[in-house]
Structure formats: structure tokens, C-alpha cells
Design a protein around this motif. Structure first.
Motif, PDB file in Angstrom:
ATOM      1  N   PHE A  30      -4.970  -1.218 -12.636  1.00 45.61           N
ATOM      2  CA  PHE A  30      -5.236  -1.420 -11.209  1.00 45.61           C
ATOM      3  C   PHE A  30      -5.980  -0.235 -10.619  1.00 45.61           C
ATOM      4  CE2 PHE A  30      -3.899  -1.100  -6.727  1.00 45.61           C
ATOM      5  CZ  PHE A  30      -4.392  -2.318  -6.263  1.00 45.61           C
ATOM      6  N   TRP A  58      -7.147  -2.002   2.923  1.00 45.49           N
ATOM      7  CA  TRP A  58      -6.732  -2.324   1.550  1.00 45.49           C
ATOM      8  C   TRP A  58      -6.798  -1.086   0.656  1.00 45.49           C
ATOM      9  CZ3 TRP A  58      -9.864  -2.128  -2.901  1.00 45.49           C
ATOM     10  CH2 TRP A  58      -9.288  -2.647  -4.068  1.00 45.49           C
ATOM     11  N   GLU A  62      -3.449   0.481  -0.927  1.00 52.01           N
ATOM     12  CA  GLU A  62      -3.213   0.125  -2.319  1.00 52.01           C
ATOM     13  C   GLU A  62      -3.279   1.306  -3.275  1.00 52.01           C
ATOM     14  OE1 GLU A  62      -2.484  -3.651  -3.422  1.00 52.01           O
ATOM     15  OE2 GLU A  62      -1.550  -2.464  -1.837  1.00 52.01           O
ATOM     16  N   GLY A  66       0.202   0.636  -4.051  1.00 58.86           N
ATOM     17  CA  GLY A  66      -0.040  -0.208  -5.209  1.00 58.86           C
ATOM     18  C   GLY A  66      -0.043   0.593  -6.490  1.00 58.86           C
ATOM     19  N   TRP A 101       5.470  -6.924  -8.181  1.00 57.20           N
ATOM     20  CA  TRP A 101       4.435  -5.933  -7.881  1.00 57.20           C
ATOM     21  C   TRP A 101       3.039  -6.557  -7.964  1.00 57.20           C
ATOM     22  CZ3 TRP A 101       0.411  -4.239 -10.963  1.00 57.20           C
ATOM     23  CH2 TRP A 101      -0.307  -3.135 -10.488  1.00 57.20           C
ATOM     24  N   ARG A 105       0.018  -7.241  -5.028  1.00 60.58           N
ATOM     25  CA  ARG A 105      -1.360  -6.749  -5.145  1.00 60.58           C
ATOM     26  C   ARG A 105      -2.363  -7.880  -4.928  1.00 60.58           C
ATOM     27  NH1 ARG A 105       1.901  -3.813  -5.080  1.00 60.58           N
ATOM     28  NH2 ARG A 105       0.975  -3.681  -3.006  1.00 60.58           N
ATOM     29  N   TRP A 108      -2.451  -9.073  -1.204  1.00 59.60           N
ATOM     30  CA  TRP A 108      -3.212  -8.189  -0.310  1.00 59.60           C
ATOM     31  C   TRP A 108      -4.706  -8.326  -0.563  1.00 59.60           C
ATOM     32  CZ3 TRP A 108      -0.530  -4.277   2.754  1.00 59.60           C
ATOM     33  CH2 TRP A 108      -1.392  -3.600   3.617  1.00 59.60           C
ATOM     34  N   GLU A 121       5.273  -7.624  -0.407  1.00 62.63           N
ATOM     35  CA  GLU A 121       5.027  -6.189  -0.361  1.00 62.63           C
ATOM     36  C   GLU A 121       6.301  -5.399  -0.101  1.00 62.63           C
ATOM     37  OE1 GLU A 121       3.493  -2.560  -0.576  1.00 62.63           O
ATOM     38  OE2 GLU A 121       2.397  -4.381  -1.075  1.00 62.63           O
TER      39      GLU A 121
END
Length: 396
Positions: A30, A58, A62, A66, A101, A105, A108, A121
Motif C-alpha cells: 500500500f 486521502w 492514508e 492506512g 483494514w 482502504r 476511502w 475505518e
């Protein structure tokens, strides 16, 4: 472990045997993709849809919640097994947590409605905190309770950021993300003060380890938490000379710790110098933030990216490279290419913090390419390791 228990554990697919496996794999993949997508958005070549809140919202959320959240979960869900002597989360429970998780991701990025995005989230970090806290409570291991506290505060910072997303408040989103970034700094200082001198002593074969200074460690943890609270309240969003009085001791204290741990032998071992360089960014970032509060630095984001790219990114890459080897039963000798990966990560941090103000967009490109290359090298050499059994045949 009884033979029957060992057989049951070994029947679990390797990816789901311990927390570091899925979260280090998915988190680094990611990290690579998210930065490339962000770079594409900056130059106008992003996909035709908008993520929830837009591309800037974002990106800043993230990379902290994230990417950072995945690696923190993977590390702590693995470490708690060593801390408590009890098996960590594994099997179906671990797979469900990783799915939660991943679903957050995707929600979003694809701009899912709030009714779907919010519970996905806000379910992840509290679940990790609950699992960790329950394991520690079972054996009354109070020394690691502060780790659970930081996780709970991270969950609250995420809730603040999500509240800003739902209400359309950019300030609330920034408050939540920046508070979380400094909470992660607190966690890095707490964990780093334990493992870096230990890894240095073991990695270089020294007979003694640098003695900890508990008063210093607790003072710097408190300073980082107070700085996070300043951002959460909104006070940290504007230059305030009073906050410089908090940032300077934090930066100098981290620098002092680093100097105490220093051993010239670290430069022979990539798994060591990478940790020390990452911690150097953890000293530089609060000093840069102090300079901004005092009016000596024009752009506060330079200090924030020193923390996010140099310290967080650098410490994550160095730690996961070592932890993945140790918990897969392999010698603690990183592939030679990881030395290049660590160097690229630090070059990218320098580009984002030092080149960008001088050369504009070239700094963005260089930082993004170095970041992606560093995590790409990690995946090239560790992805198979994370998906296959330990080489010694043991569970985990």
C-alpha cells in the motif's frame, strides 16, 4: 507446545500465522502504490473518480492511518507474543482483521458513502488495541500499558479526522492526522528506546548494552503526547512560540538518546545504521517544527514530512526488514539490496524536506520515486518470505 497443537498451528496458511506477515506485506504494498497514486494526482493523471474528501485528504490520512496503522498493528500483534509468552492473533481472526483494514482502504480510495466508510475505518485501531490490551491484562504486564494508551489515542485521532471528513471541516481532518503523526512519534520513541540499543549491542556483539535512562524516556514520551494534544486541539495548526518550548527539548532529547547509543560499528551493518538514521529524523523533525513556531521556517509541512517520511518511513523499513527475518527463522542478515533500499528512503526524505523548497516539483518526483523504489525492493526480497513457512519448521 504439544505435537497436536503444533500440527494445528502448522495447518494454518503461513500468511495468517502471525501478525507481521499480512500487515507488513499489505502495508508496504500500500505504501508503494499510494505514493504513486498521489504523485499521479498531483500531476493531473489520476483516475477519473475522487476518493472520499478529495486527493489531499486521502493522501494525508492514508499515509498515517492506512500505511502506519498496518505496520503498527503487524509489529505489536507480533511483539505481544514475546511480551506475554502467549500465542498472538493468528488464523481466521488475523485474516478477518486484515480484511477489515483492506476494506477501509478500498472504501476511502473509491469514495464510499460515510455510512460504509466510517464503521470500517473506525473499527480497526480499537480492535487492535482491544486484542493487545487483553493479552497484556491477562499476564498483568503493566510496563507495556502505555503502548495500549497510545493506540487508544490514535483511534481517537482517527475519529477526529473522520469527523472532519463527515462535516467537511479541513481543520478537523488536519488536527486528527497531525495529532496521529506525533502520537506515532511518541510510539517510535518508546519502542525505539528499547530496541535500538538492544539491536545495536546484539548486532555488533558488544558485551554490554547502553543503560536506559527511564526519566528521559518517560519525559520524551510525555512531551510527544503533549505535542499531539496541541495538534488535536487545533493549537498546533498555527505558529505559536510557546509550543517551541515543547519541541526543542523533544528534539534535543532524541538527539541525546541517539548519541548515547552510537557505536562506529553500526556502519558495517545495514540493519543498524538504518535504525540510527531513522531516529536522527525523529530528532530533526521537532527541531524543524520549533523553527516554524519561532518564525524561522516558512513551511511547517517540511518538519511534518521529516517526521512522516524520514522517521516513520525509515524506522518502519528498518524494523520490518529485521523483524521479518527473525520471526521467519532466518539469520539477521538483510539482503544486500536492502542497503540500497534504506539509502533510497533517506534520499527521498532529503528530497521532500530539502530539495522541494529549492527545486519545486523535482523534489516531489525524487521523493516519490525513492520511496516507491525502497518499498519495492523490500517487497522484491521479502514478499515470498512473508507468505511461506519459517525455515526452521516452527509455527509463526
Amino acid at each position: 507446545m504439544q505435537l497436536l497443537d503444533a500440527a494445528r498451528e502448522l495447518a494454518i496458511r503461513p500468511l495468517w500465522r502471525l501478525g507481521f506477515r499480512p500487515f507488513f506485506l499489505f502495508g508496504t504494498a500500500f505504501a508503494l502504490l499510494a505514493v504513486l497514486i498521489w504523485l499521479a494526482a498531483l500531476v493531473g493523471h489520476a483516475v477519473p473518480w475522487q476518493p472520499a474528501g478529495g486527493w489531499l485528504a486521502w493522501h494525508r490520512h492514508e499515509m498515517v492511518f492506512g500505511f502506519g496503522g498496518a505496520i503498527i498493528a503487524g509489529f505489536l500483534l507480533t511483539a505481544v507474543q514475546n511480551w506475554t509468552g502467549h500465542p498472538g492473533l493468528r488464523g481466521r481472526g488475523l485474516a478477518w482483521l486484515a480484511t477489515l483494514w483492506l476494506a477501509a482502504r478500498l472504501a476511502w480510495l473509491l469514495g464510499a458513502p460515510s455510512v460504509l466508510l466510517v464503521p470500517l475505518e473506525l473499527g480497526f485501531l480499537p480492535t487492535v488495541a482491544l486484542i493487545l490490551g487483553r493479552s497484556l491484562w491477562r499476564v498483568h504486564q503493566r510496563g507495556n500499558y502505555p503502548v495500549v494508551l497510545v493506540l487508544i489515542l490514535l483511534a481517537l485521532a482517527d475519529a477526529l479526522s473522520i469527523g472532519g471528513l463527515v462535516t467537511g471541516s479541513d481543520d478537523m481532518q488536519r488536527q486528527g492526522v497531525l495529532a496521529a503523526l506525533w502520537l506515532i512519534a511518541a510510539l517510535m520513541g518508546l519502542i525505539g528506546s528499547r530496541v535500538i540499543p538492544f539491536f545495536t549491542q546484539r548486532g555488533l556483539g558488544r558485551t554490554t548494552q547502553v543503560k536506559a535512562l527511564p526519566w528521559l524516556d518517560w519525559s520524551l514520551l510525555l512531551a510527544a503526547l503533549l505535542l499531539a494534544a496541541a495538534f488535536a486541539s487545533g493549537a498546533g495548526l498555527t505558529a505559536n512560540p510557546t509550543l517551541a518550548a515543547l519541541c526543542v527539548p523533544l528534539g534535543l532529547g532524541n538527539l541525546w538518546r541517539l548519541l548515547r547509543w552510537y557505536d562506529a560499528g553500526i556502519w558495517r551493518v545495514s540493519l543498524l545504521w538504518s535504525l540510527h538514521l531513522a531516529f536522527a529524523w525523529l530528532a530533526l523533525a521537532p527541531l524543524g517544527l520549533a523553527a516554524w513556531h519561532l518564525g524561522w521556517l516558512e513551511d511547517a509541512s517540511l518538519a511534518q514530512h521529516a517526521l512522516g517520511v524520514g522517521a516513520m518511513g525509515g524506522l518502519i523499513l528498518a524494523m520490518i526488514a529485521r523483524v521479518s527475518l527473525g520471526h521467519s527463522g532466518r539469520p539477521l542478515e538483510a539482503p544486500r539490496a536492502m542497503g540500497a533500499a534504506f539509502a533510497l528512503l533517506n534520499l527521498g526524505a532529503c528530497a521532500r524536506v530539502m530539495v522541494l523548497p529549492l527545486a519545486g516539483s523535482i523534489g516531489y518526483w525524487l521523493a516519490a520515486i525513492c520511496w516507491a523504489a525502497a518499498f519495492g525492493l523490500f517487497l522484491r526480497h521479502y514478499a515470498v518470505l512473508l507468505c511461506t513457512p519459517r525455515v526452521d519448521g516452527r509455527p509463526g
